[in-house]
Design a protein around this motif. Sequence first.
Motif, mmCIF file in Angstrom:
data_model
loop_
_atom_site.group_PDB
_atom_site.id
_atom_site.type_symbol
_atom_site.label_atom_id
_atom_site.label_comp_id
_atom_site.label_asym_id
_atom_site.label_seq_id
_atom_site.Cartn_x
_atom_site.Cartn_y
_atom_site.Cartn_z
ATOM 1 N N THR A 194 -12.119 -0.604 3.967
ATOM 2 C CA THR A 194 -12.195 -0.252 5.385
ATOM 3 C C THR A 194 -13.312 0.740 5.668
ATOM 4 N N TYR B 114 -1.076 7.526 -5.162
ATOM 5 C CA TYR B 114 -2.444 7.292 -5.631
ATOM 6 C C TYR B 114 -2.769 8.178 -6.835
ATOM 7 N N ILE C 91 -7.940 -5.776 4.009
ATOM 8 C CA ILE C 91 -8.300 -6.372 5.295
ATOM 9 C C ILE C 91 -9.797 -6.719 5.268
ATOM 10 N N THR C 92 -10.598 -5.869 4.631
ATOM 11 C CA THR C 92 -12.030 -6.162 4.505
ATOM 12 C C THR C 92 -12.230 -7.375 3.596
ATOM 13 N N GLU D 166 -9.138 -4.610 -9.137
ATOM 14 C CA GLU D 166 -9.636 -4.035 -7.878
ATOM 15 C C GLU D 166 -10.025 -2.590 -8.167
ATOM 16 N N LYS E 13 0.872 -1.191 0.000
ATOM 17 C CA LYS E 13 0.000 0.000 0.000
ATOM 18 C C LYS E 13 0.902 1.233 0.000
HETATM 19 C C1 LIG Z 1 -5.800 -0.288 -4.016
HETATM 20 C C2 LIG Z 1 -6.640 -0.740 -2.864
HETATM 21 N N1 LIG Z 1 -7.230 -1.946 -2.932
HETATM 22 C C3 LIG Z 1 -8.013 -2.397 -1.920
HETATM 23 C C4 LIG Z 1 -8.242 -1.616 -0.785
HETATM 24 C C5 LIG Z 1 -9.134 -2.134 0.314
HETATM 25 O O1 LIG Z 1 -8.371 -2.495 1.436
HETATM 26 P P1 LIG Z 1 -8.954 -2.493 2.915
HETATM 27 O O2 LIG Z 1 -10.107 -3.439 2.932
HETATM 28 O O3 LIG Z 1 -7.822 -2.976 3.743
HETATM 29 O O4 LIG Z 1 -9.371 -1.108 3.228
HETATM 30 C C6 LIG Z 1 -7.624 -0.372 -0.675
HETATM 31 C C7 LIG Z 1 -7.822 0.459 0.515
HETATM 32 O O5 LIG Z 1 -7.480 1.608 0.557
HETATM 33 C C8 LIG Z 1 -6.799 0.084 -1.742
HETATM 34 O O6 LIG Z 1 -6.197 1.283 -1.690
#
Ligand SMILES: Cc1ncc(COP(=O)(O)O)c(C=O)c1O
Length: 283
Positions: A238, A148, A202-203, A177, A144
């Motif tokens: 999240t 962005y 994480i979700t 995604e 991450k």
């Molecule tokens: C590129 C990307 N994919 C997926 C997610 C979802 O991740 P999470 O469920 O941990 O928020 C995020 C969250 O910001 C993201 O930036």
Amino acid sequence: MKTVYVDGKFLPWDKAMIPVDDLAVLRGYAVCDIIRTIGGKPYCLDAHIDRLLSSATKIGLTPAWTKQEIKELVLKVIEKNTHMDEANIRILVTGGSSPDFFSPADNPRLIILATDIPALPAQWYTKGVKVITFFQQRVLPDAKATNYIPAVLALKKAKAQGAVEALYMTRDNMVLEGTTSNLFALVDGTLVTPENGVLKGITRKTVLALGEKLFPVSEQDLSLDTLLSASELFITGTNKGIVPVIQVNDHVIGTGLPGPGTRALIEAMKNQQGGTSNSSSVV
Ligand SMILES: Cc1ncc(COP(=O)(O)O)c(C=O)c1O
């Protein structure tokens, strides 16, 4: 008072700063993670810190803090921001100051912010949303990173078309995604989510665990054609929780309404989070 942890100190928001020679500023070289509190407690804190440390390692940074140290700092930031009932906790590990303005010098900085959780429209959850596709593949997708730029551009395009998210898609039409979300589809009764080229949300992990109790589950590559043939579709994150998707570009998914599988998962997540789900109107 809004209090920020930055590079070893707790400071008021307007006094919190990092030097301009930090590689996060000069080169966009940093990683981050975003947590939300539920009932004032950080939700899935361990998983988020594990991912932060793994993201740092993946971009070649050696984090100078243990998981336990970061955990304690996160809890202190929550404690110090007493004006907030619920918050997003944003953690950043920056590249640190660099003598040649390029090479990391083993001095990363740690920043922890508490910010408001955005309130998302209730009708996203009751009526579903539109998303668009956008040709893009993230570099080091399982990290991450704070870059962005493609996400900002993609989301701008999505909003201009009445959509709330853009789904990244490879040149050979494999869907990955969203800009800040993972993607799930119900295809012939199986809950499918892309396996490769994505951030392991994480979700996403929570939904996979809950989904296993309701459907066969498969992590696999997902083509646009398969996606469009799905009976149900949703995105996860999240802050978003589980958001039903009823339209991709001009194509209506299933019946054009949030389907029973998605609603069952929203309910299961709500129960798991003690009834204060981020899959309700306030997320
Ligand atoms: C590129 C990307 N994919 C997926 C997610 C979802 O991740 P999470 O469920 O941990 O928020 C995020 C969250 O910001 C993201 O930036």
